[in-house]
Design a protein around this motif. Structure first.
Motif, PDB file in Angstrom:
ATOM      1  N   THR A  88       0.866  -1.176   0.000  1.00 51.14           N
ATOM      2  CA  THR A  88       0.000   0.000   0.000  1.00 51.14           C
ATOM      3  C   THR A  88       0.901   1.225   0.000  1.00 51.14           C
ATOM      4  OG1 THR A  88      -1.889  -1.036   1.113  1.00 51.14           O
ATOM      5  CG2 THR A  88      -1.655   1.345   1.350  1.00 51.14           C
ATOM      6  N   SER A  89       0.674   2.142  -0.930  1.00 52.10           N
ATOM      7  CA  SER A  89       1.605   3.258  -1.085  1.00 52.10           C
ATOM      8  C   SER A  89       0.892   4.544  -1.478  1.00 52.10           C
ATOM      9  CB  SER A  89       2.681   2.920  -2.129  1.00 52.10           C
ATOM     10  OG  SER A  89       2.082   2.529  -3.344  1.00 52.10           O
ATOM     11  N   TYR A  90       1.592   5.641  -1.273  1.00 51.11           N
ATOM     12  CA  TYR A  90       1.060   6.966  -1.587  1.00 51.11           C
ATOM     13  C   TYR A  90       2.056   7.693  -2.475  1.00 51.11           C
ATOM     14  CZ  TYR A  90       0.019  11.933  -0.930  1.00 51.11           C
ATOM     15  OH  TYR A  90      -0.239  13.260  -1.142  1.00 51.11           O
ATOM     16  N   GLY A 275     -10.709 -10.610  -1.238  1.00 46.92           N
ATOM     17  CA  GLY A 275     -10.500  -9.465  -0.358  1.00 46.92           C
ATOM     18  C   GLY A 275     -11.454  -9.479   0.816  1.00 46.92           C
ATOM     19  N   LYS A 276     -11.609  -8.336   1.470  1.00 51.09           N
ATOM     20  CA  LYS A 276     -12.531  -8.219   2.593  1.00 51.09           C
ATOM     21  C   LYS A 276     -13.959  -8.215   2.051  1.00 51.09           C
ATOM     22  CE  LYS A 276     -11.351  -5.383   5.852  1.00 51.09           C
ATOM     23  NZ  LYS A 276     -11.100  -4.106   6.571  1.00 51.09           N
ATOM     24  N   GLY A 277     -14.789  -9.111   2.534  1.00 47.57           N
ATOM     25  CA  GLY A 277     -16.121  -9.229   1.969  1.00 47.57           C
ATOM     26  C   GLY A 277     -16.034  -9.813   0.572  1.00 47.57           C
ATOM     27  N   THR A 278     -16.906  -9.395  -0.311  1.00 46.23           N
ATOM     28  CA  THR A 278     -16.911  -9.931  -1.686  1.00 46.23           C
ATOM     29  C   THR A 278     -16.742  -8.850  -2.741  1.00 46.23           C
ATOM     30  OG1 THR A 278     -19.334  -9.758  -1.777  1.00 46.23           O
ATOM     31  CG2 THR A 278     -18.396 -11.854  -1.008  1.00 46.23           C
ATOM     32  N   LYS A 279     -16.647  -7.587  -2.326  1.00 42.90           N
ATOM     33  CA  LYS A 279     -16.647  -6.484  -3.277  1.00 42.90           C
ATOM     34  C   LYS A 279     -15.507  -6.564  -4.280  1.00 42.90           C
ATOM     35  CE  LYS A 279     -17.193  -1.490  -3.521  1.00 42.90           C
ATOM     36  NZ  LYS A 279     -17.433  -0.239  -2.761  1.00 42.90           N
ATOM     37  N   TYR A 280     -14.351  -7.022  -3.831  1.00 44.02           N
ATOM     38  CA  TYR A 280     -13.189  -7.054  -4.711  1.00 44.02           C
ATOM     39  C   TYR A 280     -12.739  -8.480  -5.027  1.00 44.02           C
ATOM     40  CZ  TYR A 280     -13.219  -2.137  -3.685  1.00 44.02           C
ATOM     41  OH  TYR A 280     -13.611  -0.826  -3.566  1.00 44.02           O
ATOM     42  N   GLY A 344      -4.789  15.502  -6.985  1.00 44.10           N
ATOM     43  CA  GLY A 344      -4.004  14.865  -8.028  1.00 44.10           C
ATOM     44  C   GLY A 344      -3.016  13.831  -7.516  1.00 44.10           C
ATOM     45  N   SER A 345      -2.851  13.754  -6.198  1.00 42.96           N
ATOM     46  CA  SER A 345      -1.988  12.707  -5.636  1.00 42.96           C
ATOM     47  C   SER A 345      -2.716  11.374  -5.750  1.00 42.96           C
ATOM     48  CB  SER A 345      -1.636  13.024  -4.183  1.00 42.96           C
ATOM     49  OG  SER A 345      -2.815  13.167  -3.407  1.00 42.96           O
ATOM     50  N   GLU A 346      -2.030  10.303  -5.410  1.00 41.12           N
ATOM     51  CA  GLU A 346      -2.635   8.983  -5.641  1.00 41.12           C
ATOM     52  C   GLU A 346      -2.341   8.030  -4.498  1.00 41.12           C
ATOM     53  OE1 GLU A 346      -2.927   7.158  -9.731  1.00 41.12           O
ATOM     54  OE2 GLU A 346      -1.425   5.807  -8.849  1.00 41.12           O
ATOM     55  N   LEU A 347      -3.382   7.328  -4.071  1.00 45.81           N
ATOM     56  CA  LEU A 347      -3.261   6.268  -3.081  1.00 45.81           C
ATOM     57  C   LEU A 347      -3.418   4.935  -3.792  1.00 45.81           C
ATOM     58  CD1 LEU A 347      -3.219   5.239  -0.089  1.00 45.81           C
ATOM     59  CD2 LEU A 347      -5.727   5.374  -0.157  1.00 45.81           C
ATOM     60  N   ARG A 348      -2.488   4.030  -3.559  1.00 42.56           N
ATOM     61  CA  ARG A 348      -2.623   2.677  -4.077  1.00 42.56           C
ATOM     62  C   ARG A 348      -2.869   1.757  -2.893  1.00 42.56           C
ATOM     63  NH1 ARG A 348       1.768   2.717  -9.055  1.00 42.56           N
ATOM     64  NH2 ARG A 348       0.688   4.362 -10.204  1.00 42.56           N
ATOM     65  N   LEU A 349      -4.126   1.405  -2.723  1.00 45.70           N
ATOM     66  CA  LEU A 349      -4.595   0.711  -1.531  1.00 45.70           C
ATOM     67  C   LEU A 349      -4.760  -0.778  -1.799  1.00 45.70           C
ATOM     68  CD1 LEU A 349      -5.744   1.148   1.391  1.00 45.70           C
ATOM     69  CD2 LEU A 349      -8.011   1.258   0.307  1.00 45.70           C
ATOM     70  N   THR A 350      -4.154  -1.602  -0.962  1.00 43.87           N
ATOM     71  CA  THR A 350      -4.289  -3.046  -1.102  1.00 43.87           C
ATOM     72  C   THR A 350      -5.703  -3.465  -0.737  1.00 43.87           C
ATOM     73  OG1 THR A 350      -1.951  -3.451  -0.648  1.00 43.87           O
ATOM     74  CG2 THR A 350      -3.461  -5.276  -0.286  1.00 43.87           C
ATOM     75  N   ILE A 351      -6.374  -4.142  -1.655  1.00 44.29           N
ATOM     76  CA  ILE A 351      -7.779  -4.504  -1.442  1.00 44.29           C
ATOM     77  C   ILE A 351      -8.029  -6.014  -1.503  1.00 44.29           C
ATOM     78  CG2 ILE A 351      -8.729  -2.300  -2.248  1.00 44.29           C
ATOM     79  CD1 ILE A 351      -9.193  -3.779  -4.974  1.00 44.29           C
ATOM     80  N   SER A 352      -7.075  -6.779  -2.029  1.00 42.82           N
ATOM     81  CA  SER A 352      -7.269  -8.226  -2.107  1.00 42.82           C
ATOM     82  C   SER A 352      -5.944  -8.920  -2.375  1.00 42.82           C
ATOM     83  CB  SER A 352      -8.284  -8.569  -3.212  1.00 42.82           C
ATOM     84  OG  SER A 352      -7.840  -8.083  -4.466  1.00 42.82           O
ATOM     85  N   ARG A 353      -6.013 -10.246  -2.453  1.00 37.29           N
ATOM     86  CA  ARG A 353      -4.830 -11.061  -2.738  1.00 37.29           C
ATOM     87  C   ARG A 353      -5.047 -11.861  -4.017  1.00 37.29           C
ATOM     88  NH1 ARG A 353      -4.934 -10.924   2.837  1.00 37.29           N
ATOM     89  NH2 ARG A 353      -2.910 -10.587   3.837  1.00 37.29           N
ATOM     90  N   TYR A 354      -3.934 -12.114  -4.727  1.00 37.61           N
ATOM     91  CA  TYR A 354      -3.972 -12.995  -5.884  1.00 37.61           C
ATOM     92  C   TYR A 354      -3.824 -14.448  -5.442  1.00 37.61           C
ATOM     93  CZ  TYR A 354      -2.795  -8.994  -8.941  1.00 37.61           C
ATOM     94  OH  TYR A 354      -2.782  -7.814  -9.621  1.00 37.61           O
TER      95      TYR A 354
END
Length: 564
Positions: A88-90, A275-280, A344-354
């Motif tokens: 997870t990065s910014y 991921g958490k729940g089923t959304k992703y 304009g900045s960006e968050l790359r948020l971990t939402i699930s696993r491969y």
């Protein structure tokens, strides 16, 4: 040697936060606790936000000294994310463009490849048909300045060079150049244009039935490039394919999935996410008739193959479609969702696993907030001997899985190869490392090429590869260049590195000669020469009999499966 489109990290031993974009979101999407629902979570976030806003307001209004609250916010976000997973990065607004450019299919610039040697920028190649080639800039030219800014001296680095050479298409940059053998400074005005960026570095037939494709990363254009390369090889008699994903840090997930679809027949599972729940949560299956669904496939991986590269290797291994050769891959199996924030900045948020089709998580173990410990994984593999002996690989019996045909494979992070090849360090010496780090070999090969270009161009590559040998005189000239750069070798180190050194010089000379004649980014000649020194490549060739059996539905003995 470096390309204007990106800096090159020679023999990188780590893969730091490979860029993986799994889901495209509308810019400006708000990130909130309601991603995953739950009033309790909403209340917790609201309380935390209120406290943070209160502290920031007090600093702004009452702190004794003047402070830049924007920088405090940037700092606090990055420190907060350190408590999460390692990926997870910014990215601040100034970092976003550079991060995204790694996955784009082109950039705006002047179209040169360059090498920095002795604090001086040399043109290695003016890309055929590009802006620099059009105005007459040549290989070997020395860049003195760009728009009046000096490009010589100790302060010269990749960031400075890129900042002066890149720019919006249609804009101009004035370059001062010194050309060997000619007096004075030449002035060129170059109009920047769109320069294509290629993710496939090589594609050629090894013999009359075996093709080779090297994929450096998964960008916007990778799938189209792969289809084109694969179709060309098939028209040349392709019956066996070697797909080289070594050092590939990943990229777009969907390009990797489409690549698998070209090689895997029927409706087969490629990868799924959880991921958490089923959304992703998602599952991806093959759905199209591929170009090369029959015929032996070998995939090369190493400790720097990550993310999307691991999706390809895992899918083909679990479906018994390809033999995986090399060393255990990096183990980057967390999915990041890119979210553009309001500034304009960006968050790359971990939402699930491969997960691979057999159920293996690609992600290697980690502890929340312990990134330093996570980054030591490479050193632990090195110290534990995993890079040099298959006996040093530790398999977790609790993470045992089976491929479609019933072969045993193991989870625990990364893709373990079917055929192990130890890292070859026999030729690596302090002398060779210094030659690489100071770009001495590349600079010598460029100088030699330019001084002998007329005779070299009379040869076909086949003739060159058969006839050309690095002479003692050439090696003596190289040593003189090295001594000028204060690089000296012991007799023992020199002898140990000599064969590989000769191979590098010959490969770079070939690249310098034939790259000038191409508009595309293939470095076929370079890789064809280095094959003789590539143990993983040679071991792969020796194991195509196993790959053939897999292609015909037979179970074969591998590193993790006895074959019984």
């Amino acid at each position: 040697m470096m390309k204007e489109k990106e800096p090159t990290n020679n023999q990188a031993h780590t893969v730091r936060m490979p860029i993986v974009i799994a889901i495209t979101l509308v810019a400006g999407m708000l990130v909130g606790a309601n991603f995953f629902g739950g009033q309790a979570r909403m209340n917790s976030v609201a309380k935390g936000y209120s406290k943070y806003r209160e502290v920031l307001s007090l600093i702004e209004t009452s702190y004794v000294d003047s402070v830049n609250t924007d920088s405090l916010v940037e700092f606090s976000i990055k420190k907060m994310l350190e408590k999460l997973d390692p990926h997870t990065s910014y990215f601040s607004t100034s970092e976003v463009a550079a991060a995204r450019s790694q996955l784009e299919s082109g950039f705006d610039g002047i179209g040169i490849e360059f090498n920095v040697f002795n604090d001086t920028v040399y043109v290695v190649n003016a890309m055929l048909g590009g802006p620099s080639d059009a105005v007459g800039i040549k290989s070997g030219d020395r860049l003195v300045s760009a728009d009046g800014v000096s490009l010589t001296g100790q302060k010269v680095n990749s960031a400075l060079i890129f900042s002066k050479l890149r720019g919006p298409r249609g804009s101009e940059v004035t370059l001062e150049i010194v050309r060997k053998g000619e007096k004075g400074v030449k002035v060129f005005t170059v109009t920047r244009d769109r320069i294509p960026s290629y993710s496939i570095n090589a594609s050629f037939m090894i013999d009359n039935q075996t093709g080779y494709i090297k994929v450096d990363r998964f960008t916007e254009s990778t799938y189209d490039e792969f289809k084109s390369a694969l179709s060309t090889l098939k028209s040349q008699g392709l019956k066996r394919l070697m797909l080289d994903l070594r050092g590939n840090p990943g990229g777009y997930k969907d390009r990797a999935e489409k690549m698998v679809d070209e090689l895997l027949a029927g409706e087969k599972l490629i990868v799924y996410t959880d991921g958490k729940g089923t959304k992703y949560d998602s599952q991806t299956f093959t759905q199209n008739d591929g170009i090369f669904e029959k015929g032996a496939v070998i995939v090369l991986v190493d400790e720097n193959s990550a993310s999307a590269a691991e999706i390809v290797a895992g899918a083909l291994q679990d479906n018994d479609r390809a033999l995986i050769v090399g060393r255990r891959s990096f183990g980057k199996g967390l999915v990041q969702m890119p979210v553009t924030l309001h500034d304009g900045s960006e968050l790359r948020l971990t939402i699930s696993r491969y997960y691979t089709p057999s159920g293996r998580s690609i992600q290697k173990p980690y502890s929340l907030g312990k990134e330093e410990e996570y980054e030591k994984d490479y050193d632990q593999r090195l110290k534990g001997g995993e890079f040099f002996s298959s006996d040093s690989i530790k398999f977790n019996e609790k993470l045992k899985y089976k491929t479609v045909a019933g072969r045993i494979v193991y989870g625990g992070g990364g893709i373990t190869p079917d055929v192990f090849v130890p890292r070859d360090t026999s030729y690596m010496t302090k002398y060779l490392t210094e030659l690489f780090s100071k770009n001495i070999i590349r600079e010598y090969a460029l100088t030699y090429t330019n001084e002998n270009i007329k005779s070299l161009e009379k040869l076909s590559f086949k003739e060159f590869n058969k006839q050309f040998n690095v002479s003692d005189e050439m090696l003596s000239e190289l040593q003189k260049v090295a001594q000028q750069a204060k690089v000296k070798a012991t007799a023992k180190d020199y002898e140990r590195s000599l064969a590989y050194l000769k191979g590098q010089i010959k490969a770079l000379v070939a690249r310098n000669v034939w790259q000038r004649k191409k508009a595309k980014g293939y470095n076929n000649e370079y890789y064809q020469i280095l094959m003789a020194y590539d143990e993983t490549f040679q071991k792969a060739l020796q194991n195509f009999d196993k790959a053939e059996k897999l292609a015909h539905g037979e179970i074969v003995e591998t590193l993790t499966h006895s074959g019984k």
